[in-house]
Design a protein around this motif. Structure first.
Motif, PDB file in Angstrom:
ATOM      1  N   LYS A   2       0.615  -1.110   0.031  1.00 56.09           N
ATOM      2  CA  LYS A   2      -0.043  -0.033  -0.144  1.00 56.09           C
ATOM      3  C   LYS A   2       1.033   1.196  -0.002  1.00 56.09           C
ATOM      4  N   ALA A   3       2.058   1.326   0.649  1.00 57.57           N
ATOM      5  CA  ALA A   3       2.715   2.305   0.836  1.00 57.57           C
ATOM      6  C   ALA A   3       3.555   2.735  -0.564  1.00 57.57           C
ATOM      7  N   TYR A   4       3.909   1.221  -0.983  1.00 61.44           N
ATOM      8  CA  TYR A   4       4.755   1.483  -2.332  1.00 61.44           C
ATOM      9  C   TYR A   4       3.651   1.866  -3.460  1.00 61.44           C
ATOM     10  N   ALA A   5       2.362   1.556  -3.418  1.00 63.74           N
ATOM     11  CA  ALA A   5       1.521   2.133  -4.344  1.00 63.74           C
ATOM     12  C   ALA A   5       1.492   3.599  -4.292  1.00 63.74           C
ATOM     13  N   ILE A   6       1.389   4.058  -2.945  1.00 67.83           N
ATOM     14  CA  ILE A   6       1.321   5.505  -2.784  1.00 67.83           C
ATOM     15  C   ILE A   6       2.650   6.376  -3.382  1.00 67.83           C
ATOM     16  N   ASP A   7       3.797   5.897  -2.887  1.00 68.41           N
ATOM     17  CA  ASP A   7       4.840   6.501  -3.250  1.00 68.41           C
ATOM     18  C   ASP A   7       6.066   5.576  -3.180  1.00 68.41           C
ATOM     19  N   PRO A   8       6.486   4.775  -4.314  1.00 65.74           N
ATOM     20  CA  PRO A   8       7.619   4.025  -4.319  1.00 65.74           C
ATOM     21  C   PRO A   8       9.102   4.515  -3.722  1.00 65.74           C
ATOM     22  N   ARG A   9       9.014   5.801  -4.174  1.00 63.84           N
ATOM     23  CA  ARG A   9      10.310   6.603  -3.807  1.00 63.84           C
ATOM     24  C   ARG A   9      10.415   7.069  -1.991  1.00 63.84           C
ATOM     25  N   ALA A  10       9.383   6.724  -1.243  1.00 66.83           N
ATOM     26  CA  ALA A  10       9.222   7.216  -0.118  1.00 66.83           C
ATOM     27  C   ALA A  10       9.916   6.731   0.809  1.00 66.83           C
ATOM     28  N   ALA A  11      10.746   7.688   1.908  1.00 69.22           N
ATOM     29  CA  ALA A  11      11.541   6.913   2.655  1.00 69.22           C
ATOM     30  C   ALA A  11      12.927   6.391   2.035  1.00 69.22           C
ATOM     31  N   ASP A  12      13.419   7.068   1.144  1.00 67.45           N
ATOM     32  CA  ASP A  12      14.548   6.681   0.496  1.00 67.45           C
ATOM     33  C   ASP A  12      14.473   5.273  -0.299  1.00 67.45           C
ATOM     34  N   GLY A  13      13.126   5.126  -0.548  1.00 68.78           N
ATOM     35  CA  GLY A  13      13.033   3.600  -1.261  1.00 68.78           C
ATOM     36  C   GLY A  13      12.447   2.693  -0.489  1.00 68.78           C
ATOM     37  N   GLY A  14      12.238   2.930   0.905  1.00 66.91           N
ATOM     38  CA  GLY A  14      12.005   2.091   2.132  1.00 66.91           C
ATOM     39  C   GLY A  14      10.885   1.154   1.819  1.00 66.91           C
ATOM     40  N   ALA A  15       9.998   1.433   1.144  1.00 68.16           N
ATOM     41  CA  ALA A  15       9.003   0.488   0.967  1.00 68.16           C
ATOM     42  C   ALA A  15       9.509  -0.844   0.201  1.00 68.16           C
ATOM     43  N   ALA A  16      10.020  -0.570  -1.044  1.00 64.81           N
ATOM     44  CA  ALA A  16      10.714  -1.193  -1.970  1.00 64.81           C
ATOM     45  C   ALA A  16      11.555  -2.163  -1.129  1.00 64.81           C
ATOM     46  N   MET A  17      12.427  -1.472  -0.362  1.00 63.38           N
ATOM     47  CA  MET A  17      13.374  -2.406   0.415  1.00 63.38           C
ATOM     48  C   MET A  17      12.994  -3.296   1.474  1.00 63.38           C
ATOM     49  N   SER A  18      11.901  -2.593   2.111  1.00 64.46           N
ATOM     50  CA  SER A  18      11.421  -3.771   3.069  1.00 64.46           C
ATOM     51  C   SER A  18      10.545  -4.814   2.472  1.00 64.46           C
ATOM     52  N   LEU A  19       9.737  -4.402   1.168  1.00 67.77           N
ATOM     53  CA  LEU A  19       9.436  -5.845   0.681  1.00 67.77           C
ATOM     54  C   LEU A  19      10.196  -6.606   0.081  1.00 67.77           C
ATOM     55  N   GLY A  20      11.023  -6.281  -0.401  1.00 67.20           N
ATOM     56  CA  GLY A  20      12.429  -7.022  -1.063  1.00 67.20           C
ATOM     57  C   GLY A  20      12.905  -7.935  -0.121  1.00 67.20           C
ATOM     58  N   VAL A  21      12.904  -7.238   1.137  1.00 70.98           N
ATOM     59  CA  VAL A  21      13.487  -8.184   2.089  1.00 70.98           C
ATOM     60  C   VAL A  21      12.436  -9.238   2.709  1.00 70.98           C
ATOM     61  N   LEU A  22      11.145  -9.008   2.504  1.00 73.58           N
ATOM     62  CA  LEU A  22      10.069  -9.866   2.945  1.00 73.58           C
ATOM     63  C   LEU A  22      10.016 -11.033   1.772  1.00 73.58           C
ATOM     64  N   TYR A  23      10.191 -10.488   0.568  1.00 71.27           N
ATOM     65  CA  TYR A  23      10.074 -11.669  -0.587  1.00 71.27           C
ATOM     66  C   TYR A  23      11.350 -12.498  -0.506  1.00 71.27           C
ATOM     67  N   PHE A  24      12.438 -12.259   0.124  1.00 67.76           N
ATOM     68  CA  PHE A  24      13.681 -13.282  -0.058  1.00 67.76           C
ATOM     69  C   PHE A  24      13.622 -13.984   1.394  1.00 67.76           C
ATOM     70  N   LYS A  25      13.108 -13.234   2.399  1.00 75.41           N
ATOM     71  CA  LYS A  25      13.174 -14.049   3.829  1.00 75.41           C
ATOM     72  C   LYS A  25      11.977 -15.106   3.810  1.00 75.41           C
ATOM     73  N   VAL A  26      10.732 -14.580   3.248  1.00 74.22           N
ATOM     74  CA  VAL A  26       9.616 -15.756   3.405  1.00 74.22           C
ATOM     75  C   VAL A  26       9.891 -16.813   2.595  1.00 74.22           C
ATOM     76  N   PRO A  27       9.496 -18.002   3.016  1.00 70.99           N
ATOM     77  CA  PRO A  27       9.701 -19.335   1.769  1.00 70.99           C
ATOM     78  C   PRO A  27       8.719 -19.046   0.614  1.00 70.99           C
ATOM     79  N   GLY A  28       9.253 -19.689  -0.465  1.00 77.90           N
ATOM     80  CA  GLY A  28       8.454 -19.746  -1.694  1.00 77.90           C
ATOM     81  C   GLY A  28       7.513 -20.661  -1.684  1.00 77.90           C
ATOM     82  N   SER A  29       6.973 -20.843  -2.829  1.00 80.52           N
ATOM     83  CA  SER A  29       5.804 -21.767  -3.303  1.00 80.52           C
ATOM     84  C   SER A  29       6.400 -23.136  -2.941  1.00 80.52           C
TER      85      SER A  29
END
Length: 214
Positions: free
Chosen positions: A108-135
């Motif tokens: 939701k934050a990324y959809a509002i502004d992907p550049r907010a917080a120095d790219g913090g939404a993208a960074m935190s999403l990226g961390v989740l996507y590689f820390k959470v197990p895949g399919s």
């Protein structure tokens, strides 16, 4: 009386113009309070049960800040980070549910502004996507993680967090040389005097990851 009426007429638009700036200043202060609370819990509070209780309270504070500034990305970024931290510390049965909630908040934050917080939404999403197990266990996705972490790095190429998390990702992918390069760059980031607890704590994590990279 006429002077007072005229003075009011002059000041009214000035005060109205100043209100958005004041609101933004208040938002920055409220977001920093959540940020500093997270750093305190992560790097200074001892004991997992004490940390968990403190995180639960901070999550409520973060939700209040989000409600206070609807439609703003930065409060959502930090709410997502707090919920992500709760997922990291939760038991097996609650981890995925909290991680999914964190992902939804950050998206939701990324959809509002992907550049907010120095790219913090993208960074935190990226961390989740590689820390959470895949399919088939969950929704983790290394390719999506890499894309998001690169985007965050483009927003803050010399940043401590951006280089630390991309280095962590590269190490996870088996690229030790690339990981070490970004981790060393993270240590060269300027110290943040406004966030001393986070700055010192994150640098310790960078050095620990460098030692692991060999």
């Amino acid at each position: 009386m006429l002077k007072r009426v005229l003075l009011g007429s002059v000041l009214a638009p000035v005060l109205v113009a100043a209100m958005p700036a004041l609101a933004l200043a208040d938002m920055a202060s409220d977001v920093k309070a959540v940020n500093d609370g997270w750093a305190h819990i992560s790097y200074e509070v001892k004991g997992s049960s004490t940390q968990t209780k403190a995180l639960d309270n901070l999550a409520k504070q973060a939700a209040t800040v989000v409600a206070r500034y609807p439609g703003k990305a930065e409060p959502l970024v930090w709410q997502g980070i707090i919920v992500s931290e709760q997922a990291n510390r939760a038991n097996f049965f609650h981890k995925l549910g909290l991680a999914t909630r964190a992902r939804d908040i950050l998206e939701k934050a990324y959809a509002i502004d992907p550049r907010a917080a120095d790219g913090g939404a993208a960074m935190s999403l990226g961390v989740l996507y590689f820390k959470v197990p895949g399919s088939p266990l969950a929704w983790g996705d290394d390719a999506k993680a890499g894309k998001l972490l690169k985007q965050a790095l483009a927003e803050d190429p010399d940043g401590l967090d951006a280089n630390y998390f991309y280095g962590d990702y590269l190490l996870d992918q088996g690229d030790k040389a690339g990981a070490k390069a970004h981790l060393q760059k993270a240590l060269r980031a300027p110290h943040d005097a406004a966030r001393p607890v986070w700055d010192a704590g994150r640098r310790r994590e960078v050095m620990a990851l460098l030692a692991k990279a060999g």
